[in-house]
Motif scaffolding. Structure first.
Motif, mmCIF file in Angstrom:
data_model
loop_
_atom_site.group_PDB
_atom_site.id
_atom_site.type_symbol
_atom_site.label_atom_id
_atom_site.label_comp_id
_atom_site.label_asym_id
_atom_site.label_seq_id
_atom_site.Cartn_x
_atom_site.Cartn_y
_atom_site.Cartn_z
ATOM 1 N N GLN A 7 1.277 2.200 -4.686
ATOM 2 C CA GLN A 7 0.920 1.209 -5.693
ATOM 3 C C GLN A 7 -0.126 0.274 -5.121
ATOM 4 O OE1 GLN A 7 4.268 -0.928 -7.272
ATOM 5 N NE2 GLN A 7 3.270 -1.177 -9.251
ATOM 6 N N ALA A 8 -1.041 -0.185 -5.980
ATOM 7 C CA ALA A 8 -2.093 -1.103 -5.537
ATOM 8 C C ALA A 8 -1.473 -2.396 -5.023
ATOM 9 C CB ALA A 8 -3.039 -1.405 -6.685
ATOM 10 N N HIS A 10 -3.026 -5.312 -4.916
ATOM 11 C CA HIS A 10 -3.402 -6.384 -5.840
ATOM 12 C C HIS A 10 -3.957 -5.724 -7.105
ATOM 13 C CE1 HIS A 10 -2.576 -9.184 -2.639
ATOM 14 N NE2 HIS A 10 -3.401 -8.524 -1.835
ATOM 15 N N ALA A 11 -5.208 -5.970 -7.403
ATOM 16 C CA ALA A 11 -5.829 -5.337 -8.563
ATOM 17 C C ALA A 11 -6.221 -3.910 -8.205
ATOM 18 C CB ALA A 11 -7.046 -6.133 -9.004
ATOM 19 N N GLY A 12 -6.047 -3.024 -9.146
ATOM 20 C CA GLY A 12 -6.442 -1.639 -8.924
ATOM 21 C C GLY A 12 -7.009 -1.054 -10.195
ATOM 22 N N CYS A 13 -7.102 0.264 -10.234
ATOM 23 C CA CYS A 13 -7.584 0.948 -11.426
ATOM 24 C C CYS A 13 -6.367 1.428 -12.228
ATOM 25 C CB CYS A 13 -8.474 2.125 -11.018
ATOM 26 S SG CYS A 13 -7.573 3.432 -10.163
ATOM 27 N N CYS A 16 -3.919 3.450 -9.949
ATOM 28 C CA CYS A 16 -3.100 2.868 -8.883
ATOM 29 C C CYS A 16 -2.431 1.553 -9.261
ATOM 30 C CB CYS A 16 -3.930 2.689 -7.612
ATOM 31 S SG CYS A 16 -5.319 1.539 -7.789
ATOM 32 N N GLN A 17 -2.914 0.890 -10.292
ATOM 33 C CA GLN A 17 -2.318 -0.404 -10.665
ATOM 34 C C GLN A 17 -0.831 -0.245 -11.017
ATOM 35 O OE1 GLN A 17 -4.206 -3.708 -11.126
ATOM 36 N NE2 GLN A 17 -2.070 -4.192 -10.736
ATOM 37 N N CYS A 34 -6.694 3.840 -2.650
ATOM 38 C CA CYS A 34 -6.580 4.653 -3.855
ATOM 39 C C CYS A 34 -7.652 5.734 -3.852
ATOM 40 C CB CYS A 34 -6.732 3.753 -5.079
ATOM 41 S SG CYS A 34 -6.855 4.663 -6.626
ATOM 42 N N ALA A 39 -9.158 1.023 -3.886
ATOM 43 C CA ALA A 39 -8.427 -0.235 -3.683
ATOM 44 C C ALA A 39 -7.330 -0.045 -2.642
ATOM 45 C CB ALA A 39 -7.821 -0.711 -4.996
ATOM 46 N N ILE A 41 -3.865 0.171 -1.133
ATOM 47 C CA ILE A 41 -2.571 0.527 -1.718
ATOM 48 C C ILE A 41 -1.506 0.522 -0.635
ATOM 49 C CG2 ILE A 41 -3.467 1.879 -3.658
ATOM 50 C CD1 ILE A 41 -2.963 4.409 -1.973
#
Ligand SMILES: [Zn+2]
Length: 93
Positions: A7-8, A10-13, A16-17, A34, A39, A41
């Motif tokens: 999992q991301a 923080h912010a991801g796409c 992965c978010q 990711c 990002a 992860i």
């Protein structure tokens, strides 16, 4: 092969978010980015392991049917009955 969940941080796409599962060999290195957006992860405890760990837990209804009595702690030394036969409240006082 085991499936790992990532999992991301923080912010991801969109990949992965919310988190995604990745099948990896034990010898494969842990992913740190990711594969879609790069990002950062982290690996999280995979859901199947949690399901196996919780599968032995009986529902409160089942506990009563089997003649067990279950209490939950509601205060310091005080327990409230959640299933089964027995006093509704037990207290160590
Ligand atoms: Zn991503």
């Amino acid at each position: 092969m085991p499936i790992y969940r990532y999992q991301a941080n923080h912010a991801g796409c969109p990949h992965c978010q919310p988190g995604f599962d990745e099948m990896q060999r034990l010898s494969d290195p842990e992913l740190s980015a990711c594969p879609q957006c790069g990002a950062a992860i982290r690996r999280v405890i995979c859901a199947p392991a949690l399901a196996i760990g919780g599968s032995h837990l009986l529902s409160e209804k089942k506990i009563g049917e089997k003649g067990f009595t279950q209490y939950k702690k509601i205060g310091k030394g005080v327990y409230e009955k959640t299933a089964g036969k027995g006093p509704d409240i037990i207290s160590s006082d």
